[in-house]
Design an enzyme around this catalytic site. Structure first.
Site, mmCIF file in Angstrom:
data_model
loop_
_atom_site.group_PDB
_atom_site.id
_atom_site.type_symbol
_atom_site.label_atom_id
_atom_site.label_comp_id
_atom_site.label_asym_id
_atom_site.label_seq_id
_atom_site.Cartn_x
_atom_site.Cartn_y
_atom_site.Cartn_z
ATOM 1 C CG ASP A 140 -105.448 -36.348 -38.171
ATOM 2 O OD1 ASP A 140 -104.509 -36.616 -37.391
ATOM 3 O OD2 ASP A 140 -106.284 -37.194 -38.524
ATOM 4 C CB THR A 141 -101.443 -37.010 -42.101
ATOM 5 O OG1 THR A 141 -101.259 -35.643 -42.511
ATOM 6 C CG2 THR A 141 -101.093 -37.922 -43.275
#
Length: 202
Positions: free
Chosen positions: A70-71
């Site tokens: 996840d970013t």
């Protein structure tokens, strides 16, 4: 075998650069920050949940290893998710204009009975953006579906005055940290072309 739990074509492209064969599992994990949840905890949790959801889908496959990531773009403790519409994207870009924000990218690797995680922290400084630049970029459609309403590998590259950290991490999958995790699981990396990765559903 390695499996990528992601719907992101960018993560598929990045992982393929490591020359590791992998399958793809499309998972649907809610990305909703809990009240008072620190940004770092949030991005770590979502990456872990994606990997866990992928492993659950591969429960019948012996030896499956699943990667989730996840970013998020963070400014003043605000997590900029993906814009809901064009006006939302424009507002995000105005907030980032002329300022330095943080990009947190977490990677989780899980298998039956084992888990490891890494966090990449980068700092991105945007130049001052005028309304015309913002409007043109939003009209291109590129900000939609992107955390923080921009793609550093696309048209927004021209906005970046300074980058401290990982370019691939800002794109969505920090390759240095990912390589380290894969080695912990005994998965070696190489220098195969993008075509060397198996882009199937595994």
């Amino acid at each position: 075998m390695l499996h990528l739990a992601s719907q992101s074509p960018r993560r598929r492209e990045l992982l393929a650069r490591l020359g590791v064969p992998f399958g793809v599992i499309e998972v649907d994990v809610p990305e909703q920050r809990a009240t008072g949840e620190p940004p770092e905890d949030y991005v770590r949790r979502v990456a872990r949940e994606k990997a866990g959801a992928g492993l659950l889908a591969m429960v019948a496959v012996p030896g499956a290893v699943v990667l989730g990531a996840d970013t998020e773009v963070v400014l003043d403790d605000r997590v900029f998710g993906k814009p809901r519409e064009a006006t939302d994207a424009a507002q995000m870009l105005r907030s980032l204009s002329g300022r330095t924000h943080e990009v947190l990218s977490a990677v989780s690797l899980v298998s039956a009975g084992r888990e490891a995680q890494a966090l990449c922290r980068s700092r991105v400084t945007f130049a001052e953006l005028d309304d015309a630049e913002i409007a043109a970029y939003v009209a291109s459609g590129e900000p939609m579906g992107r955390a923080g309403a921009y793609a550093i590998q696309g048209g927004a590259e021209r906005f970046v005055a300074r980058l401290e950290g990982s370019y691939s991490g800002v794109m969505g999958l920090p390759l240095h940290e990912t390589t380290g995790l894969l080695r912990q699981f005994g998965i070696g990396t190489g220098f195969a072309s993008v075509d060397g990765a198996r882009q199937g559903t595994g």
